[in-house]
Design a protein around this motif. Sequence first.
Motif, short mmCIF file in Angstrom:
data_model
loop_
_atom_site.label_atom_id
_atom_site.label_comp_id
_atom_site.label_asym_id
_atom_site.label_seq_id
_atom_site.Cartn_x
_atom_site.Cartn_y
_atom_site.Cartn_z
N TRP A 142 -21.33 -38.30 -17.97
CA TRP A 142 -20.51 -38.60 -16.80
C TRP A 142 -19.45 -39.65 -17.12
CZ3 TRP A 142 -20.19 -36.83 -11.71
CH2 TRP A 142 -21.01 -35.74 -11.42
N TYR A 146 -15.62 -39.02 -16.16
CA TYR A 146 -14.80 -40.00 -15.44
C TYR A 146 -13.70 -40.61 -16.30
CZ TYR A 146 -18.17 -40.07 -11.58
OH TYR A 146 -18.97 -39.72 -10.51
N MET A 154 -12.70 -35.22 -14.25
CA MET A 154 -12.71 -35.43 -12.81
C MET A 154 -11.29 -35.54 -12.27
SD MET A 154 -14.53 -35.66 -10.09
CE MET A 154 -16.20 -35.92 -10.73
N PHE A 171 -11.86 -44.35 -12.83
CA PHE A 171 -12.95 -44.49 -11.86
C PHE A 171 -13.85 -45.68 -12.16
CE2 PHE A 171 -11.75 -40.04 -11.64
CZ PHE A 171 -11.74 -39.80 -10.27
N ALA A 181 -18.61 -43.72 -7.78
CA ALA A 181 -18.76 -42.86 -8.96
C ALA A 181 -20.21 -42.86 -9.44
CB ALA A 181 -17.82 -43.31 -10.07
#
Length: 315
Positions: A142, A146, A154, A171, A181
């Motif tokens: 992730w 991000y 994203m 983010f 987030a």
Amino acid sequence: MHSNSSHAIQNPKSKIQNPKPTKDDTQTALLMAAPALLGLLLFVALPFLLALIISFTNLRLGSPLPLQFLGLEQYRRVWLDPNFRQAMLNNGLFALVMVPVQTALALGLALLLNRSLPGIAIFRTIFFMPVVFPMALVAVIWTIIYAPGANGMMNALLSSVTFGLWQPRDFLNDPALALPAIMLLSLWQGAGFQMVIILAGLQSIPIALYEAAAIDGSNKWNQFRYITVPQLRNTLIFVMLVTSILSFRLFDQIQIMTQGGPNGSTTTVMYEAVKASFEQQKMAKGAAMTVIFFAIVLVITTLQRFLVPEESSID
């Protein structure tokens, strides 16, 4: 004669339905529970007791100062620490959002997957799969999602959905977006666990209740409102309790993705306790934070159980 024999038959039946535990049954139950009780004692009770004792001292690793008993002074210092207060605020906000949203999402997924369709087991596995992934791996993935700039996954997705109106954002380095987030990541990773619990509760609801409601002309919404939700009451309470505890234990995502930043917008109690204990080597301060954290979580879970009591099953 007939009444006597009937009475003789009924008495044994009542004894079978309400058996009294014997001394042997109690000993057997204690013997079977002994490994779990021993584990709780060694890995939960004793460490907490040790942390409680340490929190009343000035213990600091590598310090030449002698060990002293400070009493509640360490707790006063912790409460006056602005980083700790910010961590408490972040934990509370995280739990306030995650508990209802994750429970509702898990309930919706469970309702969708509670069907007898070909290949439904595959979909159940897909939705549960994020739960078995290590959080360290999930956090790294992730972090890539991000990634800042227009090439970040994203940012690219949001730009495509909004037809180019979305401006790329960083983010994890934006104080307004960093905690949301983390919430999105945790929601994706944890909803499958609650889904499985609720799915088990759904499958334990008698089908006869829905059949009777359908005969009476009840629509799907009324069946959900007056049958599904009441029957899942205890299951939903358990799910909310577990989600609350896991929300306050937030640490791995913070350690890997943001290190409490930016400007403390994602720091948590667990992260502050670990930082105080191992980075600053202030073991007493870290212990005091964990004791306060334990007390707060205990109060919250107790209030949840008190305000939303479980319904006893009807035989």
